[in-house]
Design an enzyme around this catalytic site. Structure first.
Site, PDB file in Angstrom:
ATOM      1  N   ARG A   1      38.644  24.652   5.417  1.00 47.41           N
ATOM      2  CA  ARG A   1      37.511  23.794   5.776  1.00 47.41           C
ATOM      3  C   ARG A   1      36.214  24.573   5.999  1.00 47.41           C
ATOM      4  O   ARG A   1      35.181  23.970   6.259  1.00 47.41           O
ATOM      5  CB  ARG A   1      37.871  22.952   7.008  1.00 47.41           C
ATOM      6  CG  ARG A   1      38.903  21.893   6.679  1.00 47.41           C
ATOM      7  CD  ARG A   1      39.400  21.114   7.887  1.00 47.41           C
ATOM      8  NE  ARG A   1      40.497  20.229   7.515  1.00 47.41           N
ATOM      9  CZ  ARG A   1      40.373  18.940   7.234  1.00 47.41           C
ATOM     10  NH1 ARG A   1      39.187  18.375   7.274  1.00 47.41           N
ATOM     11  NH2 ARG A   1      41.415  18.201   6.915  1.00 47.41           N
TER      12      ARG A   1
ATOM     13  N   GLU B   1      34.487  11.907  16.946  1.00 45.57           N
ATOM     14  CA  GLU B   1      34.475  13.196  16.262  1.00 45.57           C
ATOM     15  C   GLU B   1      34.636  14.335  17.272  1.00 45.57           C
ATOM     16  O   GLU B   1      34.797  14.119  18.466  1.00 45.57           O
ATOM     17  CB  GLU B   1      33.207  13.370  15.430  1.00 45.57           C
ATOM     18  CG  GLU B   1      33.410  13.160  13.932  1.00 45.57           C
ATOM     19  CD  GLU B   1      34.389  14.147  13.306  1.00 45.57           C
ATOM     20  OE1 GLU B   1      34.626  15.227  13.895  1.00 45.57           O
ATOM     21  OE2 GLU B   1      34.934  13.847  12.228  1.00 45.57           O
TER      22      GLU B   1
ATOM     23  N   HIS C   1      30.369  15.189   4.786  1.00 43.43           N
ATOM     24  CA  HIS C   1      31.171  15.630   3.656  1.00 43.43           C
ATOM     25  C   HIS C   1      31.133  14.538   2.584  1.00 43.43           C
ATOM     26  O   HIS C   1      31.339  13.358   2.885  1.00 43.43           O
ATOM     27  CB  HIS C   1      32.614  15.883   4.091  1.00 43.43           C
ATOM     28  CG  HIS C   1      32.723  16.809   5.264  1.00 43.43           C
ATOM     29  ND1 HIS C   1      33.740  16.737   6.202  1.00 43.43           N
ATOM     30  CD2 HIS C   1      31.924  17.833   5.671  1.00 43.43           C
ATOM     31  CE1 HIS C   1      33.574  17.676   7.108  1.00 43.43           C
ATOM     32  NE2 HIS C   1      32.471  18.344   6.814  1.00 43.43           N
TER      33      HIS C   1
ATOM     34  N   ASP D   1       0.836  -1.194   0.000  1.00 42.52           N
ATOM     35  CA  ASP D   1       0.000   0.000   0.000  1.00 42.52           C
ATOM     36  C   ASP D   1       0.877   1.253   0.000  1.00 42.52           C
ATOM     37  O   ASP D   1       1.449   1.622   1.022  1.00 42.52           O
ATOM     38  CB  ASP D   1      -0.916  -0.021   1.228  1.00 42.52           C
ATOM     39  CG  ASP D   1      -1.752   1.246   1.374  1.00 42.52           C
ATOM     40  OD1 ASP D   1      -1.737   2.083   0.447  1.00 42.52           O
ATOM     41  OD2 ASP D   1      -2.416   1.404   2.411  1.00 42.52           O
TER      42      ASP D   1
ATOM     43  N   GLU E   1      28.583  11.623  10.005  1.00 40.21           N
ATOM     44  CA  GLU E   1      28.806  11.737  11.450  1.00 40.21           C
ATOM     45  C   GLU E   1      27.502  11.488  12.199  1.00 40.21           C
ATOM     46  O   GLU E   1      26.410  11.633  11.635  1.00 40.21           O
ATOM     47  CB  GLU E   1      29.361  13.120  11.775  1.00 40.21           C
ATOM     48  CG  GLU E   1      30.703  13.393  11.109  1.00 40.21           C
ATOM     49  CD  GLU E   1      31.138  14.849  11.170  1.00 40.21           C
ATOM     50  OE1 GLU E   1      32.312  15.118  10.868  1.00 40.21           O
ATOM     51  OE2 GLU E   1      30.306  15.708  11.493  1.00 40.21           O
TER      52      GLU E   1
ATOM     53  N   GLU F   1      32.367   8.941  13.791  1.00 45.60           N
ATOM     54  CA  GLU F   1      32.351   8.848  12.331  1.00 45.60           C
ATOM     55  C   GLU F   1      32.932   7.503  11.922  1.00 45.60           C
ATOM     56  O   GLU F   1      33.900   7.023  12.518  1.00 45.60           O
ATOM     57  CB  GLU F   1      33.175   9.985  11.721  1.00 45.60           C
ATOM     58  CG  GLU F   1      33.273   9.951  10.199  1.00 45.60           C
ATOM     59  CD  GLU F   1      34.056  11.135   9.650  1.00 45.60           C
ATOM     60  OE1 GLU F   1      33.747  12.281  10.055  1.00 45.60           O
ATOM     61  OE2 GLU F   1      34.985  10.919   8.837  1.00 45.60           O
TER      62      GLU F   1
ATOM     63  N   GLU G   1      31.085  10.963   4.380  1.00 53.38           N
ATOM     64  CA  GLU G   1      31.600  10.822   5.748  1.00 53.38           C
ATOM     65  C   GLU G   1      30.478  11.202   6.707  1.00 53.38           C
ATOM     66  O   GLU G   1      30.353  12.349   7.131  1.00 53.38           O
ATOM     67  CB  GLU G   1      32.811  11.733   5.958  1.00 53.38           C
ATOM     68  CG  GLU G   1      33.979  11.444   5.034  1.00 53.38           C
ATOM     69  CD  GLU G   1      35.117  12.444   5.191  1.00 53.38           C
ATOM     70  OE1 GLU G   1      34.859  13.548   5.718  1.00 53.38           O
ATOM     71  OE2 GLU G   1      36.242  12.135   4.801  1.00 53.38           O
TER      72      GLU G   1
ATOM     73  N   ARG H   1      31.176  19.855   1.230  1.00 55.56           N
ATOM     74  CA  ARG H   1      31.082  19.794   2.679  1.00 55.56           C
ATOM     75  C   ARG H   1      29.731  20.192   3.296  1.00 55.56           C
ATOM     76  O   ARG H   1      29.462  19.859   4.446  1.00 55.56           O
ATOM     77  CB  ARG H   1      32.193  20.655   3.291  1.00 55.56           C
ATOM     78  CG  ARG H   1      33.579  20.125   2.972  1.00 55.56           C
ATOM     79  CD  ARG H   1      34.690  21.054   3.435  1.00 55.56           C
ATOM     80  NE  ARG H   1      34.771  21.194   4.867  1.00 55.56           N
ATOM     81  CZ  ARG H   1      35.364  20.326   5.684  1.00 55.56           C
ATOM     82  NH1 ARG H   1      35.918  19.227   5.206  1.00 55.56           N
ATOM     83  NH2 ARG H   1      35.405  20.556   6.981  1.00 55.56           N
TER      84      ARG H   1
ATOM     85  N   GLU I   1      35.627  17.356  -2.399  1.00 57.45           N
ATOM     86  CA  GLU I   1      34.854  17.080  -1.191  1.00 57.45           C
ATOM     87  C   GLU I   1      33.835  18.207  -1.007  1.00 57.45           C
ATOM     88  O   GLU I   1      34.216  19.355  -0.757  1.00 57.45           O
ATOM     89  CB  GLU I   1      35.788  17.005   0.022  1.00 57.45           C
ATOM     90  CG  GLU I   1      35.084  16.823   1.347  1.00 57.45           C
ATOM     91  CD  GLU I   1      36.029  17.005   2.535  1.00 57.45           C
ATOM     92  OE1 GLU I   1      35.612  16.702   3.669  1.00 57.45           O
ATOM     93  OE2 GLU I   1      37.178  17.460   2.324  1.00 57.45           O
TER      94      GLU I   1
END
Length: 475
Positions: A344, A216, A273, A53, A134, A224, A132, A365, A363
């Site tokens: 970062r 982390e 990330h 359903d 977390e 992580e 990655e 982020r 990457e």
């Protein structure tokens, strides 16, 4: 390694399987399932499917067109480690029984179409993904909201706030990560080493390659586990398996795990990330030894597409109101729409751990693990393809400390939306790139916008916040 239907049934016999669990994902991004006895599960199910359903599934069909079909993907088979009775688990695609075609709002189908579209463009034949994710492992959680009350309460034996607490007759042994100092203390400060290792071993048993695990930055059990990269749909499958393992191992040990982006005030939130790269004929396309940070021109165009469409992407990659409690300017959050080989706080970072062409990747982020990975990864790929097709150059990288820039220079840097409402508005305006190749369609995008607006944004707006009492009660 992918299996055929016959091989899956042979695997079931070898493991004395008595039940088969069929798993699929709803539109917001939560696994759903139902279970059938093995004697009701023959080879024909892999072509004809099993009915259910769809009107009871979030974001799917209305009550007057509720019948739907699940067809399992034999390549996703694993023995479920959390069922007491031997049980085979399979991840499924959703089909419409009337048309016999894939259901257009099935997120897994969107991911598969994105992979097919990449090949059709001739740009590449494979995209690799390495999220990655977390998460927090807590010891206690309570929350409620009614007409006359609203609160949440979390607790963790690791929480630095417990440093001075009486422990119900037990000794308080100290050894807690201070706020923003949870990266990387050894045990006994890291109390969750063995728990994370148990998670990793189960993931390996389920066919998922793991590269590392660690505590982390935040106090209160943030961790992580990093999976080895995999193609888009397969990695989205693995991320759902990953969340399933993390939550169930935590429960087994009388703890609770959450992938909510920002459960702890004034400490780091949980991001995801997303490492990504394109390959063709076994050759990495993002590498050029002479380019900035070893990036090819194609990789720069891919970055340009991500940065151009980042506000709209936020609606899929940071898809909760809580996501934007993490994405706050000035707190090292990746809100700045620039790229850098080390910075970062930039939305895009170029990892520099290795000089190998095969390791060259970008990457992204801003995402967090509350996202539906099938939709988020597909949207990111579509933005990157758009950048390559239209040669959208991202401009110069920004390797300076963003927070030390002069005001006039800082003002030139674009940022992510400041709320889910702004992100959804950006998606409303900018989604043509998602429609290319029929990967996303207007119905799916409109359904997403409607769901997020009615079920989340509007509901948060309606309710008094506990901190409003702090601010305004005595007015």
């Amino acid at each position: 390694m992918s299996m055929t239907a016959k091989e899956v049934l042979a695997m079931a016999r070898e493991n004395n399987v008595q039940m088969v669990d069929l798993k699929f994902i709803d539109l917001p991004g939560t696994w759903q399932h139902f279970t059938v006895p093995i004697e009701q599960f023959g080879e024909e199910v892999f072509t004809s499917g099993v009915g259910f359903d769809g009107s009871s599934i979030r974001g799917f069909k209305t009550i007057n067109e509720s019948d739907m079909i699940l067809i399992p993907d034999p390549g996703t088979a694993f023995i479920d480690p959390f069922c007491e009775i031997p049980t085979l688990s399979l991840i499924c695609n959703v089909y419409d029984p009337v048309t016999g075609k894939n259901y257009n709002r099935d997120p897994r189908f969107i991911a598969q179409k994105a992979e097919a579209y990449l090949k059709e463009t001739g740009i590449a034949d494979t995209s690799f993904w390495g999220p990655e994710a977390e998460f927090f492992i807590l010891d206690h959680v309570r929350f409620d909201h009614s007409q006359y009350a609203g609160y949440y309460f979390i607790d963790s034996i690791e929480g630095f706030w417990n440093s001075g607490a009486e422990m119900n007759g037990h000794p308080n042994l100290g050894y807690r990560p201070r706020y923003k100092e949870g990266y990387f203390p050894v045990p006994p400060t890291d109390t969750l080493q063995n728990l994370r290792t148990e998670m990793v071993l189960l993931l390996k048993e389920m066919g998922i390659a793991v590269e590392a695990h660690h505590h982390e930055v935040a106090t209160a059990g943030q961790g992580e586990i990093d999976m080895k990269y995999a193609p888009l749909t397969r990695m989205a499958d693995q991320l759902m398996m990953f969340k399933y393992v993390v939550k169930n191992v935590a429960i087994k040990h009388n703890k609770t795990a959450t992938f909510m982006p920002k459960p702890v005030f004034q400490d780091n939130g949980s991001g995801m990330h997303v490492h990504q790269s394109l390959w063709k004929d076994g050759r990495p396309l993002f590498f050029d030894a002479g380019g900035y940070a070893g990036l090819s021109e194609l990789a720069l165009y891919y970055i340009g597409g991500l940065l151009k469409h980042a506000p709209a992407l936020a609606a899929f990659c940071s898809p909760t109101t809580n996501s934007f409690k993490r994405l706050v300017p000035g707190f090292e959050a990746p809100v700045n729409l620039v790229y850098s080989q080390r910075n970062r706080s930039a939305a895009i970072r170029i990892p520099m751990y290795s000089n190998s062409p095969n390791s060259k990747r970008i990457e992204y982020r801003p995402p967090d693990p509350s996202c539906n990975p099938y939709l988020a990864f597909a949207a990111l790929l579509m933005a990157g393809i758009d950048g390559i097709k239209n040669k959208i150059h991202p401009g110069d990288p920004l390797d300076k400390d963003i927070y030390d820039l002069p005001p006039e220079e800082a003002a030139k840097i674009n940022s992510l939306p400041g709320s889910l409402e702004e992100a959804v508005a950006a998606l409303q305006k900018d989604h043509e790139f998602l429609l290319q190749g029929g990967v996303f369609d207007e119905d799916l995008i409109n359904s997403w916008i409607e769901y997020k607006t009615k079920k989340e944004i509007s509901q948060i707006k309606l309710r008094p916040h506990p901190y409003e009492f702090v601010l305004y009660y005595d007015i």
